[in-house]
Design a protein around this motif. Structure first.
Motif, short mmCIF file in Angstrom:
data_model
loop_
_atom_site.label_atom_id
_atom_site.label_comp_id
_atom_site.label_asym_id
_atom_site.label_seq_id
_atom_site.Cartn_x
_atom_site.Cartn_y
_atom_site.Cartn_z
N SER A 136 0.80 -1.22 0.00
CA SER A 136 0.00 0.00 0.00
C SER A 136 0.84 1.28 0.00
CB SER A 136 -0.95 0.01 1.20
OG SER A 136 -0.23 -0.05 2.42
N ASP A 137 2.11 1.20 0.39
CA ASP A 137 2.96 2.39 0.38
C ASP A 137 3.61 2.63 -0.99
OD1 ASP A 137 2.52 3.02 3.09
OD2 ASP A 137 4.03 1.55 3.71
N TYR A 138 3.50 1.66 -1.87
CA TYR A 138 4.06 1.80 -3.21
C TYR A 138 3.11 2.62 -4.08
CZ TYR A 138 5.86 0.61 -7.82
OH TYR A 138 6.36 0.69 -9.10
N SER A 139 3.63 3.55 -4.88
CA SER A 139 2.75 4.48 -5.61
C SER A 139 2.84 4.37 -7.12
CB SER A 139 3.08 5.93 -5.20
OG SER A 139 4.44 6.24 -5.49
N GLY A 140 3.65 3.45 -7.67
CA GLY A 140 3.77 3.35 -9.12
C GLY A 140 2.50 2.82 -9.76
N ASP A 141 1.95 3.58 -10.69
CA ASP A 141 0.64 3.24 -11.27
C ASP A 141 0.68 1.98 -12.12
OD1 ASP A 141 -0.51 5.43 -10.08
OD2 ASP A 141 -0.28 6.73 -11.83
N THR A 142 1.71 1.84 -12.96
CA THR A 142 1.73 0.72 -13.90
C THR A 142 1.82 -0.62 -13.18
OG1 THR A 142 2.78 2.10 -15.59
CG2 THR A 142 2.91 -0.29 -15.89
N LEU A 143 2.74 -0.73 -12.24
CA LEU A 143 2.89 -1.99 -11.50
C LEU A 143 1.62 -2.30 -10.70
CD1 LEU A 143 6.06 -3.21 -9.66
CD2 LEU A 143 3.81 -3.56 -8.67
N ARG A 144 1.05 -1.28 -10.09
CA ARG A 144 -0.16 -1.51 -9.29
C ARG A 144 -1.31 -1.99 -10.17
NH1 ARG A 144 -0.03 0.46 -4.07
NH2 ARG A 144 -2.29 0.35 -4.00
N GLU A 145 -1.41 -1.43 -11.38
CA GLU A 145 -2.47 -1.86 -12.29
C GLU A 145 -2.28 -3.32 -12.70
OE1 GLU A 145 -4.32 -0.80 -16.71
OE2 GLU A 145 -2.70 0.42 -15.87
N LEU A 146 -1.05 -3.68 -13.04
CA LEU A 146 -0.77 -5.06 -13.44
C LEU A 146 -1.02 -6.03 -12.28
CD1 LEU A 146 2.52 -4.50 -15.47
CD2 LEU A 146 0.27 -5.08 -16.40
N LEU A 147 -0.58 -5.63 -11.09
CA LEU A 147 -0.76 -6.49 -9.91
C LEU A 147 -2.24 -6.66 -9.59
CD1 LEU A 147 0.51 -8.12 -7.66
CD2 LEU A 147 0.80 -6.00 -6.35
N SER A 148 -3.02 -5.62 -9.76
CA SER A 148 -4.46 -5.70 -9.50
C SER A 148 -5.13 -6.71 -10.44
CB SER A 148 -5.10 -4.32 -9.67
OG SER A 148 -6.51 -4.40 -9.53
N ILE A 149 -4.73 -6.68 -11.71
CA ILE A 149 -5.30 -7.63 -12.68
C ILE A 149 -4.96 -9.06 -12.29
CG2 ILE A 149 -5.19 -8.42 -15.07
CD1 ILE A 149 -4.72 -5.45 -15.84
N VAL A 150 -3.67 -9.30 -11.99
CA VAL A 150 -3.24 -10.66 -11.63
C VAL A 150 -3.93 -11.13 -10.37
CG1 VAL A 150 -1.26 -12.05 -10.91
CG2 VAL A 150 -1.03 -10.44 -12.81
N ARG A 151 -4.00 -10.27 -9.37
CA ARG A 151 -4.64 -10.65 -8.10
C ARG A 151 -6.10 -11.00 -8.32
NH1 ARG A 151 -2.48 -6.01 -3.99
NH2 ARG A 151 -0.69 -7.10 -3.13
N ASN A 152 -6.81 -10.17 -9.08
CA ASN A 152 -8.23 -10.45 -9.30
C ASN A 152 -8.44 -11.76 -10.04
OD1 ASN A 152 -9.50 -8.31 -7.98
ND2 ASN A 152 -9.20 -6.93 -9.71
#
Length: 221
Positions: A136-152
């Motif tokens: 949650s402290d990480y702010s990079g948009d691209t990695l967070r978007e990719l991680l969200s897709i994989v997690r879901n």
């Protein structure tokens, strides 16, 4: 309808379908119509169709010629590919921005609730919350978007597994070890423990998927 209107409706439709797919309310292989959903939501079909195209891109739906959009079927091969991607992305976020002390305190609190929980789906919910919090402290948009897709995509697999009586992996001790390493600033062993934590459930999930009859639907509720 203006361009400013389309994006929120597209996002609403995307979340509506995504939540139902993850929850198993739209079973694998089910044909779904953007026109019908648009009618149900009382909106134009155009942004709904855009949402469906995004869900195809992200791996939740498939576009079948002459039939339309369908919910993708679960497959052991896909799960085996997703888990290593998930822990690698999560590890990159932690390596770039290790959790702050306040975040580590939240991780310990979530893990304590997880240790007391009994219902598999509640344990799974808390496990997802723990992994959301650790980055949650990480702010990079691209990695967070990719991680969200994989997690879901993985949450869909895991939720289906638990709905069918799957065994809950013993993640509490691993979570505690990861947090201890991070508190001491020992990122390398924390990441190795994170990898082990991500991979602990894969053999159980793969065995369940492999055991299903080919004509059964492991993604249904």
């Amino acid at each position: 309808m203006t361009g400013l209107d389309v994006a929120p409706i597209r996002d609403l439709a995307r979340l509506h379908v995504l939540d139902k797919v993850i929850a198993g309310l739209l079973p694998s292989g089910k044909i779904i119509s953007p026109v019908d959903l648009a009618s149900d939501l009382g909106v134009s079909p155009t942004p709904v169709r855009e949402a469906f195209i995004e869900l195809v891109r992200d791996g939740f739906l498939e576009n079948i010629p002459r039939r339309g959009f369908a919910v993708r079927r679960l497959a052991a091969k896909e799960a085996a590919e997703l888990y290593p991607i998930g822990w690698t992305l999560e590890g990159l976020a932690i390596r770039s921005t290790p959790p702050k002390q306040a975040t580590l305190d939240r991780l310990d609190a979530i893990n304590a609730k997880m240790a007391e929980a009994q219902a598999p789906l509640e344990i799974h919910r808390l496990d997802c919350e723990w992994h959301d919090t650790v980055v949650s402290d990480y702010s990079g948009d691209t990695l967070r978007e990719l991680l969200s897709i994989v997690r879901n995509r993985l949450r869909r697999y895991e939720a289906a597994y638990f709905r069918h009586g799957g065994t809950v992996p013993a993640s509490v001790d691993q979570h505690a070890a990861i947090a201890r390493f991070l508190r001491r600033g020992e990122v390398a062993p924390a990441l190795e423990a994170l990898r082990a934590n991500w991979m602990i459930g894969l053999p159980l999930l793969s065995a369940w998927l492999d055991s299903r009859e080919s004509d059964q639907d492991p993604g249904s509720a």
